[in-house]
Write a protein that holds these residues in place. Structure first.
Motif, PDB file in Angstrom:
ATOM      1  N   UNK A  59       0.853  -1.181   0.000  1.00  0.00           N
ATOM      2  CA  UNK A  59       0.000   0.000   0.000  1.00  0.00           C
ATOM      3  C   UNK A  59       0.892   1.234   0.000  1.00  0.00           C
ATOM      4  N   UNK A  60       0.286   2.418  -0.062  1.00  0.00           N
ATOM      5  CA  UNK A  60       1.041   3.665  -0.032  1.00  0.00           C
ATOM      6  C   UNK A  60       1.460   3.955   1.414  1.00  0.00           C
ATOM      7  N   UNK A  61       2.661   4.535   1.577  1.00  0.00           N
ATOM      8  CA  UNK A  61       3.138   4.884   2.920  1.00  0.00           C
ATOM      9  C   UNK A  61       2.213   5.925   3.544  1.00  0.00           C
ATOM     10  N   UNK A  62       2.091   5.856   4.850  1.00  0.00           N
ATOM     11  CA  UNK A  62       1.262   6.820   5.580  1.00  0.00           C
ATOM     12  C   UNK A  62       1.749   8.239   5.310  1.00  0.00           C
ATOM     13  N   UNK A  63       0.811   9.144   5.109  1.00  0.00           N
ATOM     14  CA  UNK A  63       1.133  10.539   4.882  1.00  0.00           C
ATOM     15  C   UNK A  63       1.322  10.917   3.426  1.00  0.00           C
ATOM     16  N   UNK A  64       1.257   9.950   2.521  1.00  0.00           N
ATOM     17  CA  UNK A  64       1.421  10.234   1.100  1.00  0.00           C
ATOM     18  C   UNK A  64       0.123  10.006   0.362  1.00  0.00           C
ATOM     19  N   UNK A  65      -0.075  10.741  -0.724  1.00  0.00           N
ATOM     20  CA  UNK A  65      -1.311  10.665  -1.505  1.00  0.00           C
ATOM     21  C   UNK A  65      -1.354   9.464  -2.425  1.00  0.00           C
ATOM     22  N   UNK A  66      -0.182   9.002  -2.877  1.00  0.00           N
ATOM     23  CA  UNK A  66      -0.175   7.863  -3.795  1.00  0.00           C
ATOM     24  C   UNK A  66       1.218   7.269  -3.913  1.00  0.00           C
ATOM     25  N   UNK A  67       1.247   6.061  -4.415  1.00  0.00           N
ATOM     26  CA  UNK A  67       2.489   5.383  -4.800  1.00  0.00           C
ATOM     27  C   UNK A  67       2.277   4.935  -6.238  1.00  0.00           C
ATOM     28  N   UNK A  68       3.206   5.244  -7.095  1.00  0.00           N
ATOM     29  CA  UNK A  68       3.056   4.913  -8.512  1.00  0.00           C
ATOM     30  C   UNK A  68       3.467   3.471  -8.778  1.00  0.00           C
ATOM     31  N   UNK A 110      15.216   8.612  -1.568  1.00  0.00           N
ATOM     32  CA  UNK A 110      15.863   8.049  -2.750  1.00  0.00           C
ATOM     33  C   UNK A 110      16.223   6.603  -2.444  1.00  0.00           C
ATOM     34  N   UNK A 111      16.203   5.769  -3.460  1.00  0.00           N
ATOM     35  CA  UNK A 111      16.566   4.376  -3.254  1.00  0.00           C
ATOM     36  C   UNK A 111      16.465   3.554  -4.512  1.00  0.00           C
ATOM     37  N   UNK A 112      16.850   2.293  -4.388  1.00  0.00           N
ATOM     38  CA  UNK A 112      16.777   1.370  -5.516  1.00  0.00           C
ATOM     39  C   UNK A 112      16.029   0.090  -5.153  1.00  0.00           C
ATOM     40  N   UNK A 113      15.238   0.131  -4.078  1.00  0.00           N
ATOM     41  CA  UNK A 113      14.462  -1.035  -3.645  1.00  0.00           C
ATOM     42  C   UNK A 113      13.014  -0.907  -4.123  1.00  0.00           C
ATOM     43  N   UNK A 114      12.462  -2.015  -4.598  1.00  0.00           N
ATOM     44  CA  UNK A 114      11.123  -2.033  -5.194  1.00  0.00           C
ATOM     45  C   UNK A 114      10.330  -3.231  -4.682  1.00  0.00           C
ATOM     46  N   UNK A 115       9.026  -3.059  -4.546  1.00  0.00           N
ATOM     47  CA  UNK A 115       8.112  -4.160  -4.264  1.00  0.00           C
ATOM     48  C   UNK A 115       7.574  -4.676  -5.598  1.00  0.00           C
ATOM     49  N   UNK A 116       7.606  -5.977  -5.791  1.00  0.00           N
ATOM     50  CA  UNK A 116       6.992  -6.599  -6.962  1.00  0.00           C
ATOM     51  C   UNK A 116       5.571  -6.972  -6.571  1.00  0.00           C
ATOM     52  N   UNK A 117       4.591  -6.512  -7.352  1.00  0.00           N
ATOM     53  CA  UNK A 117       3.186  -6.777  -7.044  1.00  0.00           C
ATOM     54  C   UNK A 117       2.506  -7.422  -8.243  1.00  0.00           C
ATOM     55  N   UNK A 118       1.368  -8.064  -7.976  1.00  0.00           N
ATOM     56  CA  UNK A 118       0.497  -8.570  -9.045  1.00  0.00           C
ATOM     57  C   UNK A 118      -0.492  -7.466  -9.354  1.00  0.00           C
ATOM     58  N   UNK A 119      -0.509  -7.008 -10.596  1.00  0.00           N
ATOM     59  CA  UNK A 119      -1.353  -5.891 -11.014  1.00  0.00           C
ATOM     60  C   UNK A 119      -2.066  -6.284 -12.301  1.00  0.00           C
ATOM     61  N   UNK A 125       5.812  -2.952 -10.427  1.00  0.00           N
ATOM     62  CA  UNK A 125       6.702  -2.552  -9.343  1.00  0.00           C
ATOM     63  C   UNK A 125       6.290  -1.235  -8.697  1.00  0.00           C
ATOM     64  N   UNK A 126       6.463  -1.172  -7.375  1.00  0.00           N
ATOM     65  CA  UNK A 126       6.205   0.021  -6.576  1.00  0.00           C
ATOM     66  C   UNK A 126       7.482   0.318  -5.797  1.00  0.00           C
ATOM     67  N   UNK A 127       7.965   1.555  -5.884  1.00  0.00           N
ATOM     68  CA  UNK A 127       9.182   1.932  -5.184  1.00  0.00           C
ATOM     69  C   UNK A 127       8.963   1.842  -3.674  1.00  0.00           C
ATOM     70  N   UNK A 128       9.951   1.338  -2.973  1.00  0.00           N
ATOM     71  CA  UNK A 128       9.879   1.262  -1.503  1.00  0.00           C
ATOM     72  C   UNK A 128       9.987   2.647  -0.869  1.00  0.00           C
ATOM     73  N   UNK A 129      10.306   3.674  -1.674  1.00  0.00           N
ATOM     74  CA  UNK A 129      10.344   5.026  -1.152  1.00  0.00           C
ATOM     75  C   UNK A 129       8.930   5.556  -0.899  1.00  0.00           C
TER      76      UNK A 129
END
Length: 134
Positions: A59-68, A110-119, A125-129
């Motif tokens: 899901x999107x991190x708390x306090x943010x409007x969206x995660x791409x 900033x980072x290079x870590x990503x979550x792989x999801x079924x979409x 992929x969704x950035x862990x940032x």
């Protein structure tokens, strides 16, 4: 008499049913919601990937409007969707861990870590940032 025709029809019907089921289960769910669809989606992901844990979602991190949601694990990859507060998508990796990908700066991090999801039947992929596992 051709005995292959009924088998082909049966195989086609099974493929259509499986695709319909996967697409209907891949829709977003409320964050933290324990629905039968979420459990079934995780079970299907586990069979497909051999590694998804039941109930593992992003899901999107708390306090943010969206995660791409991106096509590939890179900051310059095409944006194919968004996760908004209250939505989540099933992970396609064991325990919803992250994978290393391209660098991105988003959500004040900033980072290079990503979550792989079924979409919708694809691994995306969704950035862990900006995203977090639940």
């Amino acid at each position: 008499m051709n005995t292959n025709k009924p088998m082909r029809r049966l195989a086609l019907a099974g493929a259509v049913l499986t695709q319909t089921l996967l697409l209907s289960l891949a829709a977003p769910a409320a964050a933290g919601a324990a629905t039968p669809a979420a459990t079934t989606t995780a079970a299907v992901a586990s069979v497909e990937e051999g590694s998804a844990a039941a109930g593992s979602r992003v899901t999107v991190k708390a306090g943010w409007e969206l995660a791409r949601i991106r096509a590939y694990a890179r900051g310059d990859s095409e944006i194919v969707g968004e996760i908004k507060p209250g939505e989540s998508w099933p992970c396609s990796t064991a325990g919803c861990g992250t994978v290393r990908g391209g660098h991105i700066t988003a959500c004040d991090s900033a980072g290079d870590q990503w979550y792989a999801i079924h979409y919708y039947g694809y691994v995306r992929y969704v950035s862990a940032t900006c995203g977090t596992s639940i």
